[in-house]
Design a protein around this motif. Structure first.
Motif: not given
Length: 155
Positions: A97-102
């Motif tokens: 559960n990791i992503r580019f948030n912004q």
């Protein structure tokens, strides 16, 4: 009482004189060479990764980590002109559960959220910031190491 005071003064004077004598400089026959390792690496300092060095394939690659203290990582890089940004997060465990948030643009506007892959046109010249973290809408936040890979294809 006077004897103790005189004894303490004598000891302090003698100790000061011994320190002056012990600070003699010694010249060595060979000069000492200090070498600094100047590796061109993009490293995480605190919660920020500065992407300053490209590899032979014109990619910015860095290793980073998320933990309970640093739940977000900021990736800073500069774009010299317009182009297209391709970015990817590769967790050490394969998935998470990791992503580019912004993404924060040079004019301080922002866009997001994104997934683990990002493909976006860069229309402004200047410094960009990518914010990486876990999705608050999903369970089990990601904690651990991951790799970031950025590529800017110029127009």
């Amino acid at each position: 009482m006077k004897n103790i005071l005189l004894l303490l003064i004598s000891i302090s004077i003698l100790s000061c004189q011994q320190r002056k004598d012990s600070t003699k400089t010694v010249e060595s026959a060979a000069p000492v060479v200090v070498r600094k390792e100047n590796k061109n690496e993009n490293k995480q300092i605190g919660d920020t990764v500065f992407m300053n060095f490209e590899n032979k394939e014109n990619l910015f690659i860095a290793e980073s980590a998320l933990d309970s203290i640093n739940s977000k990582v900021y990736i800073k890089f500069k774009a010299e002109g317009s182009g297209e940004l391709k970015a990817e997060i590769v967790p050490a465990t394969g998935k998470g559960n990791i992503r580019f948030n912004q993404i924060i643009l040079p004019d301080k506007t922002s866009d997001g959220p994104f997934g683990m892959d990002l493909k976006i046109p860069l229309k402004q010249k200047g410094s960009y910031i990518l914010v990486i973290g876990h999705s608050l809408m999903a369970e089990n936040p990601y904690y651990g190491k991951f790799k970031i890979q950025l590529g800017v294809k110029k127009d």
